[in-house]
Design a protein around this motif. Structure first.
Motif, PDB file in Angstrom:
ATOM      1  N   LEU A 293     100.264  52.772  71.494  1.00 32.54           N
ATOM      2  CA  LEU A 293     101.027  53.578  72.465  1.00 32.54           C
ATOM      3  C   LEU A 293     100.800  53.015  73.864  1.00 32.54           C
ATOM      4  N   ARG A 294     101.795  53.120  74.728  1.00 32.50           N
ATOM      5  CA  ARG A 294     101.638  52.735  76.141  1.00 32.50           C
ATOM      6  C   ARG A 294     100.932  53.895  76.868  1.00 32.50           C
ATOM      7  N   PRO A 295     100.199  53.604  77.952  1.00 32.56           N
ATOM      8  CA  PRO A 295      99.482  54.677  78.665  1.00 32.56           C
ATOM      9  C   PRO A 295     100.362  55.864  79.042  1.00 32.56           C
ATOM     10  N   PHE A 296     101.593  55.595  79.515  1.00 31.02           N
ATOM     11  CA  PHE A 296     102.441  56.701  79.978  1.00 31.02           C
ATOM     12  C   PHE A 296     103.006  57.532  78.822  1.00 31.02           C
ATOM     13  N   GLN A 297     102.784  57.081  77.575  1.00 31.09           N
ATOM     14  CA  GLN A 297     103.249  57.850  76.416  1.00 31.09           C
ATOM     15  C   GLN A 297     102.207  58.851  75.908  1.00 31.09           C
ATOM     16  N   LEU A 298     100.965  58.716  76.373  1.00 28.14           N
ATOM     17  CA  LEU A 298      99.881  59.566  75.861  1.00 28.14           C
ATOM     18  C   LEU A 298     100.021  61.003  76.359  1.00 28.14           C
ATOM     19  N   SER A 299      99.799  61.954  75.457  1.00 29.83           N
ATOM     20  CA  SER A 299      99.865  63.378  75.818  1.00 29.83           C
ATOM     21  C   SER A 299      98.534  63.816  76.427  1.00 29.83           C
ATOM     22  N   MET A 300      98.521  65.008  77.000  1.00 29.59           N
ATOM     23  CA  MET A 300      97.286  65.539  77.582  1.00 29.59           C
ATOM     24  C   MET A 300      96.218  65.720  76.506  1.00 29.59           C
ATOM     25  N   SER A 301      96.612  66.166  75.298  1.00 27.63           N
ATOM     26  CA  SER A 301      95.613  66.376  74.234  1.00 27.63           C
ATOM     27  C   SER A 301      95.012  65.032  73.788  1.00 27.63           C
ATOM     28  N   GLN A 302      95.806  63.943  73.828  1.00 32.61           N
ATOM     29  CA  GLN A 302      95.270  62.619  73.483  1.00 32.61           C
ATOM     30  C   GLN A 302      94.269  62.145  74.542  1.00 32.61           C
ATOM     31  N   PHE A 303      94.570  62.423  75.816  1.00 31.87           N
ATOM     32  CA  PHE A 303      93.592  62.089  76.865  1.00 31.87           C
ATOM     33  C   PHE A 303      92.324  62.929  76.695  1.00 31.87           C
ATOM     34  N   ARG A 304      92.500  64.190  76.310  1.00 33.13           N
ATOM     35  CA  ARG A 304      91.332  65.054  76.082  1.00 33.13           C
ATOM     36  C   ARG A 304      90.470  64.469  74.967  1.00 33.13           C
ATOM     37  N   ASN A 305      91.102  64.038  73.871  1.00 34.51           N
ATOM     38  CA  ASN A 305      90.362  63.456  72.745  1.00 34.51           C
ATOM     39  C   ASN A 305      89.623  62.189  73.168  1.00 34.51           C
TER      40      ASN A 305
END
Length: 354
Positions: A293-305
């Motif tokens: 995935l590209r950085p701008f495609q990541l969701s908030m829950s993925q950043f949390r993980n």
């Protein structure tokens, strides 16, 4: 002074007749300084509209950042605030603001100082404090920020929100601020948007962020080359990523270092060269994030993980958190230069340069 009110009603506060903002600018020979990225807003209908976005200000305590010649200041006073704290760095504006202060006796406190260093935790009366879980306190921060200070200032305030200090010792203090349109779009960008950035994640994991409206550049004097967004922030009761600000910031900054590449390229920079690939794979697997995935495609829950998984790895190996990828690159470069000057073959960094 106050206008006479009908019996049984509280008198509405009205400023006495004053010179217009344009006349104030001429009177004190004020000129917007390009090096300070200053732009004046003279249209009181627009300043009223900005203040309206802050919500109900009757009897509230307000801090205005960078009031300049005082356009927004007048609109705030007309909203019936209890107290208004003005923090202005540029000494040229102080006499005009003092004139406003005299026109509203006991309501306005003018501070000649820098908002980046001003101690906001003592700016308001203690009785206004609310618990974090309660409704926001009757305190608002409003400002038409110079472009040069807007991003560092909002990052500083987001850190204050995370730590519940500074202006947020009083609770979930709300902010209504102006930014370049592009910065406003970044602050509110959703996953998949080209404007999605480090700023999007840092703001949205701590606040509800609303892009209220756009002010066209020609409304300002001098006219900036860009339009301006009015953005409102309300701190969340629970942040979406429950990790220390510095850790979240480090992970998010690393991911967005290569925003057009796969996200694992940025994740790699969290780890020293020795064992980098293995640790990156471990982090991505634990967080259950697709490395392509590209950085701008990541969701908030993925950043949390990602943040939670990185925290676990740092707890197991504390040296990880202090690791600095740029410092590693700089040292390799220095070592390579030294080897080159001794006649030894220089090491190529291409393989490890991300």
């Amino acid at each position: 002074f106050c206008l006479m009110a009908a019996p049984g009603k509280v008198a509405a506060f009205r400023l006495p007749p004053l010179p217009t903002i344009g006349e104030i600018i001429k009177l004190f020979r004020l000129k917007a300084l390009k090096q300070l990225s200053q732009n004046f807003l003279l249209d009181l209908r627009l300043t009223d509209k900005i203040v309206k976005q802050a919500g109900e200000l009757k009897n509230a305590h307000v801090c205005e950042v960078g009031p300049g010649p005082g356009g927004i200041t007048r609109s705030i006073l007309s909203a019936g605030v209890e107290q208004l704290l003005l923090i202005e760095k540029d000494a040229r504006f102080i006499p005009g603001l003092q004139m406003l202060s005299e026109a509203a006796p006991g309501k306005v406190h003018v501070v000649h100082g820098d908002i980046l260093t001003y101690k906001m935790e003592k700016a308001f009366p203690k009785h206004l404090k609310k618990n974090w879980e309660d409704e926001p306190p009757d305190i608002h921060i409003i400002g038409n920020l110079p472009f040069s200070v807007s991003t560092p200032l909002i990052i500083k305030w987001l850190e204050n929100i995370s730590k519940r200090d500074g202006p947020f010792t009083y609770g979930r203090t709300q902010m209504t601020l102006t930014f370049q349109k592009e910065v406003g779009e970044r602050l509110t960008a959703n996953p998949g948007s080209n404007q999605r950035s480090r700023l999007s994640i840092m703001a949205q994991h701590l606040c509800t962020v609303e892009n209220c409206f756009i002010i066209p550049g020609q409304a300002f004097v001098p006219k900036p080359e860009v339009d301006v967004a009015v953005v409102r922030f309300t701190p969340l009761v629970q942040p979406k990523i429950q990790q220390p600000f510095e850790l979240v910031e480090k992970v998010v900054r690393s991911v967005f270092q290569f925003r057009r590449k796969y996200c694992f390229r940025g994740i790699e920079t969290l780890f020293p060269e020795n064992g980098r690939l293995k640790r990156t794979e471990q982090l991505m697997m634990t967080a259950d994030v697709d490395p392509t995935l590209r950085p701008f495609q990541l969701s908030m829950s993925q950043f949390r993980n990602l943040c939670n998984a990185y925290r676990k790895m740092c707890d197991e190996d504390p040296s990880l958190f202090v690791f600095n990828y740029r410092e590693e690159l700089r040292q390799k470069k220095t070592t390579g230069s030294l080897l080159g000057s001794t006649g030894q073959p220089e090491q190529t960094e291409d393989k490890n340069q991300l």
